[in-house]
Design a protein around this motif. Sequence first.
Motif, PDB file in Angstrom:
ATOM      1  N   ALA A  72       6.382   8.781  -4.215  1.00  0.00           N
ATOM      2  CA  ALA A  72       5.771   8.261  -3.001  1.00  0.00           C
ATOM      3  C   ALA A  72       6.006   9.219  -1.836  1.00  0.00           C
ATOM      4  CB  ALA A  72       6.350   6.898  -2.679  1.00  0.00           C
ATOM      5  N   PRO A  73       4.979   9.416  -0.987  1.00  0.00           N
ATOM      6  CA  PRO A  73       5.160  10.277   0.176  1.00  0.00           C
ATOM      7  C   PRO A  73       6.158   9.651   1.144  1.00  0.00           C
ATOM      8  CG  PRO A  73       2.840   9.695  -0.186  1.00  0.00           C
ATOM      9  CD  PRO A  73       3.658   8.829  -1.061  1.00  0.00           C
TER      10      PRO A  73
ATOM     11  N   GLU B  58       0.831  -7.379   8.497  1.00  0.00           N
ATOM     12  CA  GLU B  58      -0.158  -6.485   7.897  1.00  0.00           C
ATOM     13  C   GLU B  58      -1.484  -6.565   8.647  1.00  0.00           C
ATOM     14  OE1 GLU B  58       1.667  -6.467   3.392  1.00  0.00           O
ATOM     15  OE2 GLU B  58       0.006  -7.784   3.852  1.00  0.00           O
TER      16      GLU B  58
ATOM     17  N   GLN C 268      -1.197  -4.358  11.486  1.00  0.00           N
ATOM     18  CA  GLN C 268      -1.220  -2.969  11.042  1.00  0.00           C
ATOM     19  C   GLN C 268      -2.665  -2.521  10.823  1.00  0.00           C
ATOM     20  OE1 GLN C 268       1.522  -2.785   7.837  1.00  0.00           O
ATOM     21  NE2 GLN C 268       1.757  -0.579   7.955  1.00  0.00           N
ATOM     22  N   VAL C 269      -3.437  -3.402  10.179  1.00  0.00           N
ATOM     23  CA  VAL C 269      -4.839  -3.100   9.934  1.00  0.00           C
ATOM     24  C   VAL C 269      -5.588  -2.939  11.257  1.00  0.00           C
ATOM     25  CG1 VAL C 269      -6.956  -4.146   9.118  1.00  0.00           C
ATOM     26  CG2 VAL C 269      -4.932  -4.152   7.670  1.00  0.00           C
TER      27      VAL C 269
ATOM     28  N   ARG D 162      -0.772   2.869 -10.322  1.00  0.00           N
ATOM     29  CA  ARG D 162       0.347   2.327  -9.563  1.00  0.00           C
ATOM     30  C   ARG D 162       1.248   1.621 -10.555  1.00  0.00           C
ATOM     31  NH1 ARG D 162       4.367   2.047  -6.651  1.00  0.00           N
ATOM     32  NH2 ARG D 162       4.613   0.542  -4.976  1.00  0.00           N
TER      33      ARG D 162
ATOM     34  N   ARG E  12      -4.655  -3.623  -1.888  1.00  0.00           N
ATOM     35  CA  ARG E  12      -3.544  -3.195  -1.038  1.00  0.00           C
ATOM     36  C   ARG E  12      -3.373  -1.682  -1.063  1.00  0.00           C
ATOM     37  NH1 ARG E  12      -0.280  -6.980   0.896  1.00  0.00           N
ATOM     38  NH2 ARG E  12       1.535  -5.626   0.881  1.00  0.00           N
TER      39      ARG E  12
ATOM     40  N   PHE F 179      -1.219  -0.466   2.013  1.00  0.00           N
ATOM     41  CA  PHE F 179       0.050  -1.207   1.948  1.00  0.00           C
ATOM     42  C   PHE F 179       0.850  -0.811   0.708  1.00  0.00           C
ATOM     43  CE2 PHE F 179      -2.488  -4.371   4.447  1.00  0.00           C
ATOM     44  CZ  PHE F 179      -1.843  -4.110   5.630  1.00  0.00           C
TER      45      PHE F 179
ATOM     46  N   LYS G 100       1.611   2.416  -2.007  1.00  0.00           N
ATOM     47  CA  LYS G 100       1.418   3.830  -2.259  1.00  0.00           C
ATOM     48  C   LYS G 100       0.992   4.007  -3.711  1.00  0.00           C
ATOM     49  CE  LYS G 100       4.593   5.090   1.345  1.00  0.00           C
ATOM     50  NZ  LYS G 100       5.933   5.506   1.722  1.00  0.00           N
TER      51      LYS G 100
ATOM     52  N   HIS H 104      -0.156  10.040   2.279  1.00  0.00           N
ATOM     53  CA  HIS H 104      -0.326   8.596   2.464  1.00  0.00           C
ATOM     54  C   HIS H 104      -0.620   8.317   3.936  1.00  0.00           C
ATOM     55  CE1 HIS H 104       0.133   4.328   1.598  1.00  0.00           C
ATOM     56  NE2 HIS H 104       0.729   4.258   2.778  1.00  0.00           N
TER      57      HIS H 104
ATOM     58  N   PRO I 166      -1.552   2.271   6.981  1.00  0.00           N
ATOM     59  CA  PRO I 166      -2.666   1.324   7.161  1.00  0.00           C
ATOM     60  C   PRO I 166      -3.233   1.350   8.570  1.00  0.00           C
ATOM     61  CG  PRO I 166      -0.829   0.257   6.060  1.00  0.00           C
ATOM     62  CD  PRO I 166      -0.366   1.624   6.428  1.00  0.00           C
TER      63      PRO I 166
ATOM     64  N   VAL J 258      -9.562   0.267   8.543  1.00  0.00           N
ATOM     65  CA  VAL J 258     -10.103  -0.621   7.527  1.00  0.00           C
ATOM     66  C   VAL J 258      -9.903  -2.043   8.031  1.00  0.00           C
ATOM     67  CG1 VAL J 258      -9.640  -1.520   5.219  1.00  0.00           C
ATOM     68  CG2 VAL J 258      -9.693   0.937   5.600  1.00  0.00           C
TER      69      VAL J 258
ATOM     70  N   ILE K  10      -9.440  -6.123   7.267  1.00  0.00           N
ATOM     71  CA  ILE K  10      -9.072  -7.004   6.154  1.00  0.00           C
ATOM     72  C   ILE K  10      -9.189  -8.455   6.589  1.00  0.00           C
ATOM     73  CG2 ILE K  10      -7.274  -7.710   4.548  1.00  0.00           C
ATOM     74  CD1 ILE K  10      -6.184  -5.103   4.444  1.00  0.00           C
TER      75      ILE K  10
ATOM     76  N   PHE L 156      -7.560 -11.758   5.304  1.00  0.00           N
ATOM     77  CA  PHE L 156      -6.505 -12.140   4.371  1.00  0.00           C
ATOM     78  C   PHE L 156      -6.761 -13.515   3.769  1.00  0.00           C
ATOM     79  CE2 PHE L 156      -4.587  -8.945   6.988  1.00  0.00           C
ATOM     80  CZ  PHE L 156      -3.721  -8.272   6.137  1.00  0.00           C
TER      81      PHE L 156
END
Lengths: 570, 359
Positions: free
Chosen positions: A8-9, A466, A469-470, B11, B47, B52, B54, B73, B76, B81, B83, B85
């Motif tokens: 993972a970065p 989240e 965040q979006v 993933r 995700r 959300f 990686k 990466h 978000p 984008v 979303i 939920f």
Amino acid sequence: MSMTATAAPPAPWREQAFIYGLAAVIAALSLLPLLRLILEGLAQGGELSFSAASRVLSAPVTWTALRNSLETAIGGTILAVALGGGVALVVTLTDMRARGAFVFCFVLPLMIAPQVTALAWLQVTGASSPLLNLIGLAPPLGARNPLYSREGIILLLGLQYAPLVFLTLRAGLRALPREMIEAGLAAGAGRLTVLRTIVIPVMTPPIVASVALAFVSCIGNFGIPAFLGIPGRYTVLPTLIYQRLSGLGPGVLSEVAILSLLIGAVALVGIVVQDIMLRRRDFRVVSSAAGAQPFELGRWRLPVEIGLWASILAVLIVPFLGLLLTSLVPAYGVPLNARTATLENYAFVLFEHAAAKRAFLNSFLLSGAAAAVIAMLCIPLAYFVVWRRTRMLRALNVVAEMPYALPGVVLAIAAILLFLKPLPILGVSLYNTIWIIFFAYLARFLVLGLRPVVSAFHQVDRALEEAAQVAGAGLAFRLRTIVVPLVAPAAAAGAILIFLTAFNELTVSALLWSSGAETLGVVVFSFEQGGDSNYAAAVSVLTVLVTLAIMGLLAGLARRLPPGVLPWRD
Amino acid sequence: MARLSVDTVTRAFGAFHALDRVSLDVRDGEFLAVLGPSGCGKTTLLRSIAGFEKVCGGSIAIDGRTVSSRTEHVPPEKRRVGIVFQSYALWPHMTVAENVGYSMRVARRPREEIARAVATALETVGLTGYAERAPSQLSGGQRQRVALARCLVQSPTLVLLDEPLANLDVHLRASMEDEFADFHRRTGSTMIYITHDQAEAMALADRIAVMDRGRLVQVATPQELHSRPATEMIAGFIGGGMVLPAEARAAGPDGTCHVRVLGLDVGARCALPPAPGPVKVALYPRDLSLRAGGEAGIPCRVERCVYQGGAFRVDLVPEAAHDLRLTMLAGEDDRPAAGDAVRVGIERAWVIPGAGPSA
């Protein structure tokens, strides 16, 4: 797992810096003092040597104090478990009335400092007891107070920690699925058989955990053995440490470090047992499952209720009435009546006595600042621990429990060891200033603030963050506009718990105070040691009033909190 | 509008592969549904696209710009984008207007501009007059609309919807489906819609991507998915389909072939004419019919006959294979009774590609 971690970065550097900064602060508060203490145990004064250790461990007084500690802790635990456990069973499983009010009163002693409890009981039972004098039953002046004994210490330890056992067991009993009890009844078992064969066995983990918790609390208690044991020449480990250090000064630091490691080791056994039994469960968080159908007490209901409230009268009302009356007596031995009653003791401690005046200010500032700083630390800490599952902080989260779980004297000695010499680079010494107490408060009460915030994070849907965040919000903006408002009630409740606990605290400050840096606990202790019970009582009454007032204020906040954050709320 | 391209994305959580070499290209303005049973990896896919999660391998690009790969990466908050939920994720400490205007507040737009955009968005979703309410004062459908409006204000080029109807009751779902279709038409943005409900996916999507155990098994239009399922899993998952063992006989003209199903010769559609030998065929209840006395058919015994509003569902046990079940539809007048012996014909069937006995 390591494969995904390396693949993972990395997170942005600013976030990394924030995490490392937070980790450094938490480590300085929890890990550093403990490591310093352990180092002292291995290498006193910088050399690997066991001379201090062997000197301490070969002294008979060490073993007498250890034996006394174990005797009173075990006795106090038995009493606390019998009382708290019995009451928890009756309150949770039967149809008694006015349950909420009873729980509030029963849990209240937990919010009152042990030294205040001790003082209150001494006022009721002593020769100058205004209460006994009122009814003509006081022992003659000069007679030895019966509480100045092993049995007295055991009695008060038991009363002090019965609410702790009660809370642990009540949470466990409420989580007990009602179907289990109903299935037993349906199989034809009587109520007592169900209790014996189903409820008690299923409740074994919380019962064992509450025993361990009560034991750890008893063994680390300083206020009760200090008020009852020092006059009675009955020494336990915490009072031995206090007496060595205050009598001989920091020269004996290596020796008291060994003593505090000894008491820490004894407590650790209890902590480990408790942790295994309550693993992955916050004992204050109550399950949302419907409680069991209460057993009907029938014609026994009234007698049981009378018995329960009589116990409140005996352990709460009477001692504090005694405390109140003592605070109104003009001088030791003067009988109290409408003509002699006076408020001069209050005036004296509030306006005249310099150290007492300072102590009110010091305790307010210390507790308030500790509460505020911890609340601000806990929100980001719990955020990374619960939501982001940051590995380094999760490990520190476990370590942060230690300064609170271990006896207060252990932390106090660790703080002295850390700060006796001036800080490196800065060259400033915290020893003999109020800042060493502040550091110890931050370290000791961190976990009190952390637990409610952690449980709040567990209950909030992370999609809320989240979504922000979006919407493009970075970490700092999200924390400020989304995360903090969502967990603020829990953080505030944690801060108030810290304030109440620190405001009434004696164990840590008894070892760390200096002239000009007295706390209320220290002032009560010095008044009582100097024979000024009336002043000690007046200060104590004031602290109890402040405590009650704050608990009352919290009632307004209660509805916005996750269940279980306020221990006294049913 | 944005083009999304997912290229062999993997993933893994320990040994478990939530996404196993998933590749998917979504056109500008397309409405794509990702369909699959729970645990198939569709939420992990969403995700990962949102940032959300990686990725361990492969890459994700939005409009040609790589946002996820082993070494890169984009967080978000930098992906632009939108979303919606499943839980709506409305902030309880903010009013409806504050919820909707949040992304503009993040972008430090002037107050009047935010107010105008919020009013427009609320009008679009039919919630004018609700601006000062708290989310807790709204019904489930209204909360869903606020979540949509919040997404709308952001004018995202790519919108991800995570089972947005799962928390609504049945009659509200139909009207919200219309709302989503409207939303898509109006904004023209590319939409990825995660669901486990095939009817929802069929009703809304231009194309459906079906996932199973971390893999993408078929990407096709709803009609194609229904008539030409690529695997047994899809054939069984979509529209109450049946999968039966069969024997390929010979190729026919124009993508047809002859197969033998439970002793009956049937003309079936196929992708490529299969080699003679065992195959699997997919068919639906309406592809079966009762045969009169002299005609060829599969001998069956009627197990049960259940009324389903306007028609009967008839469960049949073939005489030759007692462990199989056939389902067909019958009218009020010609329905058989439980226990009857009948002969059943197959009107249409589809040979599942590559689904021999070994699969």
